[in-house]
Write a protein that holds these residues in place. Structure first.
Motif, PDB file in Angstrom:
ATOM      1  N   ARG A  96       0.899  -1.187  -0.240  1.00 57.03           N
ATOM      2  CA  ARG A  96      -0.027   0.023   0.088  1.00 57.03           C
ATOM      3  C   ARG A  96       0.802   1.310  -0.028  1.00 57.03           C
ATOM      4  N   ALA A 101     -10.469  -3.583   1.271  1.00 56.52           N
ATOM      5  CA  ALA A 101     -10.996  -3.311   2.976  1.00 56.52           C
ATOM      6  C   ALA A 101     -12.421  -2.996   2.745  1.00 56.52           C
ATOM      7  N   GLU A 133     -13.898   0.870   6.300  1.00 54.99           N
ATOM      8  CA  GLU A 133     -12.183   0.904   6.547  1.00 54.99           C
ATOM      9  C   GLU A 133     -11.548   1.816   5.370  1.00 54.99           C
ATOM     10  N   ASP A 134     -12.269   2.708   4.797  1.00 49.48           N
ATOM     11  CA  ASP A 134     -11.749   3.431   3.622  1.00 49.48           C
ATOM     12  C   ASP A 134     -11.142   2.624   2.773  1.00 49.48           C
ATOM     13  N   ASP A 153      -8.053   2.582   0.264  1.00 49.55           N
ATOM     14  CA  ASP A 153      -7.240   1.515   0.083  1.00 49.55           C
ATOM     15  C   ASP A 153      -6.909   0.907  -1.289  1.00 49.55           C
ATOM     16  N   TYR A 205      -4.600   3.306  -3.188  1.00 42.07           N
ATOM     17  CA  TYR A 205      -3.369   3.442  -3.104  1.00 42.07           C
ATOM     18  C   TYR A 205      -2.601   2.353  -3.074  1.00 42.07           C
ATOM     19  N   ARG A 206      -3.232   1.019  -3.277  1.00 43.11           N
ATOM     20  CA  ARG A 206      -2.781  -0.493  -3.250  1.00 43.11           C
ATOM     21  C   ARG A 206      -2.518  -0.638  -4.522  1.00 43.11           C
TER      22      ARG A 206
END
Length: 582
Positions: free
Chosen positions: A297, A566, A570-571, A575, A578-579
């Motif tokens: 991430r 996620a 959990e945003d 995630d 960015y991942r």
């Protein structure tokens, strides 16, 4: 004044790095601060074969010629060393001429780093900074009495030239090197790789390679209160001293000697910041200091150091971009803005009406001309029944069979089950109910207009879809079984959330709407990443090059996804970006 960069040369045999073309080695006056002539005594000695990172001597990749970095070409030109105070005088009797040492420095930028103006400016500055630091290092080591430094190189005068490569990269790249050469699976700030082979007796001193992660450097610069250039200089000096034979990991004495030389060199060069060793001690005492990134991430704010893998992100709303409170979190909003700033276009594909989406995104400053959605942007709404293309023009609309609409209204009235009819930008209903109000107050759909009769509602406007509102149990045990059979081949039932059942025209879906928009915009499926959670997202995820189902999604949706991310609480969207998006 630093010369302007010419067009970047990109290698074709191995697309790993890019460089600027080599500058012509012409002598300039010292005032230009680009190339100077500095005479070095031939007896000057120093060490360079040790390095901090435990690279095996039998495996020393070279940026300038090793197989690990094939295709890299130097950024910058030759630099000759001599004293700054030297000036031309009238010729006198011949004296023994001291040897001029040629410094060949290659500044490279890893291919996956985007064309960031600040980074390109720093790379150009390093063309001047690296030779300066090398010269001062030579001078500083001449009369030094360090006890822990490796002295494999004793006489610099035995070489005609010195070669050094500096590579700027991101965390992903340096993490792979760190794993391969040190067996440590995390990103780091700088790696030094020695290339000196004293047994070969070469006329060229191949100092080796310094690899710097500008992504980590940017975080550390922010934490330590100086610029990115300052931090990269600090890391470069640290890496250079490793190549000169310093190794702070050997002992406390070795650490003290290297720390002293770091600070002395930075001070002599007039550069800001403490040495890396000193800064590391400060960071250990700072509770907010950067922790090593041990997964794939990317960090918030780091996307400037990566190229997008996709041109478009298609994103669902309910259960995906919206959390369980039907809100867009600040983390998701920041991730979307950062992705958009890197040129990625975000397209909403949802069961919601367009006014509802605009209302929600306006709360986080993502609606309007420069946002994700507006009346002039493309998007897929009402489960693909309304599709807007370029400039927000309607390119597709499909209406529900009027007979199905009438039957659903009668069922709602007789069984007192709340029902909402969607007609483009309006919502219609037969009676007031808390669940009807929640569609507006919680889900931000247009406030429902209460119609006096079934006939009035059906005749008010063309209806694209209808939604029954009930408990999750009521939907699964009563409404869905009944309407799956009652609609036959005239309509289809779908679910985006557990407590709502949607009736849409037969043969339509969000996935079909997405495909229609892709064709309209001339986009291929390879260009898009899609994020969703519900069964109505299945076709969209299957269509995309990368389909991501959030962990809160239905089991059927997760079964077809390439990746399970996620949850929406959990945003999950942040995630995923960015991942996977860069």
């Amino acid at each position: 004044m630093i010369p302007r960069f010419s067009t970047l040369l990109r290698t074709s045999s191995f697309p790993m790095a890019r460089v600027l073309p080599r500058a012509s080695p012409v002598p300039l006056s010292p005032a230009t601060n680009t190339i100077a002539f500095i005479r070095l005594p031939s007896h000057l000695g120093f060490a360079s074969n040790a390095n901090r990172f435990g690279v095996s001597p039998s495996r020393k990749p070279s940026l300038s010629g090793g197989s690990e970095f094939q295709g890299l070409r130097p950024l910058g030109g030759r630099v000759w060393a001599s004293q700054r105070e030297y000036r031309k005088v009238r010729r006198r009797a011949a004296k023994s001429k001291e040897k001029e040492l040629e410094l060949n420095v290659s500044i490279c930028i890893e291919e996956d780093l985007p064309d960031d103006p600040e980074l390109l400016s720093i790379a150009e500055m390093l063309r001047l900074n690296v030779p300066m630091s090398m010269k001062l290092s030579f001078d500083g080591l001449k009369d030094s009495e360090y006890k822990t430094r490796d002295t494999a190189i004793n006489d610099i005068g035995g070489f005609e030239s010195v070669e050094l490569s500096v590579l700027l990269c991101n965390d992903e790249f340096i993490r792979k090197l760190n794993k391969e050469w040190r067996d440590e699976d995390h990103a780091t700030d700088v790696l030094s790789m020695s290339q000196h082979a004293p047994e070969l007796k070469l006329p060229i001193l191949m100092l080796g390679d310094i690899i710097i992660s500008v992504e980590t450097a940017a975080r550390q610069a922010e934490e330590r209160g100086h610029t990115l250039l300052d931090e990269i200089r600090i890391l470069m000096v640290h890496g250079l001293l490793h190549l000169f034979g310093f190794d702070h990991e050997l002992s406390e004495d070795a650490e003290a000697e290297m720390e002293k030389e770091e600070e002395l060199l930075l001070k002599s060069l007039g550069w800001k910041g403490k040495g890396l060793i000193h800064s590391a001690y400060d960071a250990e005492n700072n509770a907010n200091s950067h922790k090593e990134n041990t997964d794939d991430r990317k960090k918030e704010g780091s996307l400037r150091f990566y190229k997008p893998k996709f041109n478009y992100i298609f994103c669902d709303m309910d259960g995906t971009l919206l959390n369980s409170k039907s809100q867009i979190t600040s983390a998701n909003a920041r991730a979307l803005k950062e992705a958009m700033s890197r040129g990625v276009k975000v397209v909403i594909a949802t069961g919601k009406a367009r006014p509802a989406v605009i209302s929600i995104l306006k709360m986080v400053d993502l609606a309007g001309k420069d946002g994700i959605v507006s009346e002039f942007s493309p998007g897929v709404f009402l489960q693909g029944l309304l599709v807007y293309g370029r400039q927000g023009r309607e390119i597709f609309r499909r209406n529900l069979d009027p007979d199905v609409c009438k039957e659903a209204c009668l069922y709602s009235w007789e069984n007192k089950v709340p029902l909402i009819a969607f007609t483009k930008d309006r919502c219609l209903t037969l009676f007031d109910h808390p669940l009807v109000d929640s569609l507006h107050t919680v889900y931000h759909e247009p406030k429902a207009e209460i119609m006096p009769s079934v006939e009035n509602l059906v005749a008010a406007d063309e209806i694209q879809k209808m939604i029954f509102l009930d408990t999750a149990e009521g939907v699964s045990t009563t409404l869905r079984p009944y309407w799956s059979e009652a609609t036959g081949d005239r309509a289809t039932v779908v679910q985006a959330v557990p407590d709502m059942l949607e009736i849409v025209p037969h043969g339509t879906s969000k996935g079909i709407g997405v495909k229609m928009l892709l064709d309209h915009l001339g986009i291929t499926a390879k260009e898009i990443m899609a994020i969703g959670d519900g069964e109505n997202d299945i076709e969209m995820l299957e269509l995309a090059s990368l389909g991501i189902a959030l962990s809160n999604g239905s089991e059927k949706t997760k079964a077809v996804a390439n990746v399970i991310g996620a949850s929406n609480d959990e945003d999950g969207v942040a995630d995923a970006i960015y991942r996977h998006a860069f």
